[in-house]
Design an enzyme around this catalytic site. Sequence first.
Site, PDB file in Angstrom:
ATOM      1  CE  LYS A   1      -4.139  -1.740   2.277  1.00  0.00           C
ATOM      2  NZ  LYS A   1      -4.263  -2.415   3.572  1.00  0.00           N
TER       3      LYS A   1
ATOM      4  CG  ASP B   1      12.370  -6.121  -6.361  1.00  0.00           C
ATOM      5  OD1 ASP B   1      11.412  -6.594  -5.714  1.00  0.00           O
ATOM      6  OD2 ASP B   1      13.548  -6.438  -6.136  1.00  0.00           O
TER       7      ASP B   1
HETATM    8  P1  ITT Z   1       5.419  -5.922  -3.805  1.00  0.00           P
HETATM    9  O1  ITT Z   1       6.427  -6.984  -4.200  1.00  0.00           O
HETATM   10  O2  ITT Z   1       4.005  -6.399  -3.759  1.00  0.00           O
HETATM   11  O3  ITT Z   1       5.586  -4.676  -4.625  1.00  0.00           O
HETATM   12  P2  ITT Z   1       7.012  -5.739  -1.388  1.00  0.00           P
HETATM   13  O4  ITT Z   1       6.905  -4.912  -0.155  1.00  0.00           O
HETATM   14  O5  ITT Z   1       7.213  -7.231  -1.220  1.00  0.00           O
HETATM   15  O6  ITT Z   1       5.720  -5.457  -2.280  1.00  0.00           O
HETATM   16  P3  ITT Z   1       9.648  -5.549  -2.532  1.00  0.00           P
HETATM   17  O7  ITT Z   1       9.810  -7.001  -2.738  1.00  0.00           O
HETATM   18  O8  ITT Z   1      10.139  -4.615  -3.594  1.00  0.00           O
HETATM   19  O9  ITT Z   1       8.129  -5.147  -2.301  1.00  0.00           O
HETATM   20  O10 ITT Z   1      10.341  -5.194  -1.157  1.00  0.00           O
HETATM   21  C1  ITT Z   1      10.617  -3.889  -0.866  1.00  0.00           C
HETATM   22  C2  ITT Z   1      10.917  -3.772   0.608  1.00  0.00           C
HETATM   23  O11 ITT Z   1      11.999  -2.848   0.757  1.00  0.00           O
HETATM   24  C3  ITT Z   1       9.733  -3.157   1.329  1.00  0.00           C
HETATM   25  O12 ITT Z   1       8.864  -4.149   1.827  1.00  0.00           O
HETATM   26  C4  ITT Z   1      10.423  -2.358   2.418  1.00  0.00           C
HETATM   27  O13 ITT Z   1      10.765  -3.203   3.470  1.00  0.00           O
HETATM   28  C5  ITT Z   1      11.698  -1.897   1.715  1.00  0.00           C
HETATM   29  N1  ITT Z   1      11.468  -0.598   1.035  1.00  0.00           N
HETATM   30  C6  ITT Z   1      11.468  -0.350  -0.304  1.00  0.00           C
HETATM   31  N2  ITT Z   1      11.185   0.933  -0.558  1.00  0.00           N
HETATM   32  C7  ITT Z   1      10.989   1.509   0.631  1.00  0.00           C
HETATM   33  C8  ITT Z   1      10.643   2.809   1.026  1.00  0.00           C
HETATM   34  O14 ITT Z   1      10.395   3.780   0.154  1.00  0.00           O
HETATM   35  N3  ITT Z   1      10.527   3.051   2.319  1.00  0.00           N
HETATM   36  C9  ITT Z   1      10.756   2.086   3.228  1.00  0.00           C
HETATM   37  N4  ITT Z   1      11.072   0.829   2.951  1.00  0.00           N
HETATM   38  C10 ITT Z   1      11.188   0.527   1.654  1.00  0.00           C
END
Ligand code: ITT
Length: 208
Positions: A11, A70
Amino acid sequence: MTPLVIATRNKGKLEEIRKALASCPIKIHSLTEFQEVGEIVEDSQTFEGNALKKARVACQVTGSLALGDDSGLVVPTLGGEPGVLSARYARLDSSSLARRAGPAATADDNNKKLLDAMKRIPVEKRGAIYVCVLALVLPTGKERLIRATCEGVIAEEPKGDGGFGYDPIFFLPILQKTMAQISLEEKNRLSHRGRALEELKKIIPYFL
Ligand code: ITT
């Protein structure tokens, strides 16, 4: 308006993407509207590989233009951890392959684990890099990748309640605040995702 499916169930990411692309002539959807898309196992060693996989699956299932994100946090002092496994860093099962599938760990658990790993590490070695790779995939098979980063420092303790994930412990020296202490607009101006989305906005007209 052209539909764009964001291949995410996160989200926080979705809100940032919606805000950044608000002025584009597209109608944004996300995977929460397409329950038929099961879990996409992120089995690549690279952000690029995982972003492409998410976008390709979303494009294939929906038949629409799709965007995969990602992203993660790279801490050089920890050999690049949590890296591509950022969402699942604190999951108990120890093999990294097992951690690629199944639910993410909670942000609190991930942050606690990272603060613990960084205990007693001096400030000059607490540098960290947020990485975001966006993959745009068209039903024609055309693909584009965009990578952007944002540099900061791992704080000693969490501060702020904005953003998501590692934001409360990602300290921005230039603002003297954590990423969780700034507004969504400010985050989009300087974050890894915000910067990647700025680039995306420049090229998206050529794909509509
Ligand atoms: P989707 O694959 O459904 O997009 P996800 O949360 O699993 O969701 P990722 O595999 O790309 O997505 O993991 C990214 C993780 O990295 C995310 O869950 C956070 O823990 C961290 N992360 C990435 N961008 C971030 C941000 O802008 N602020 C804080 N944490 C972030």
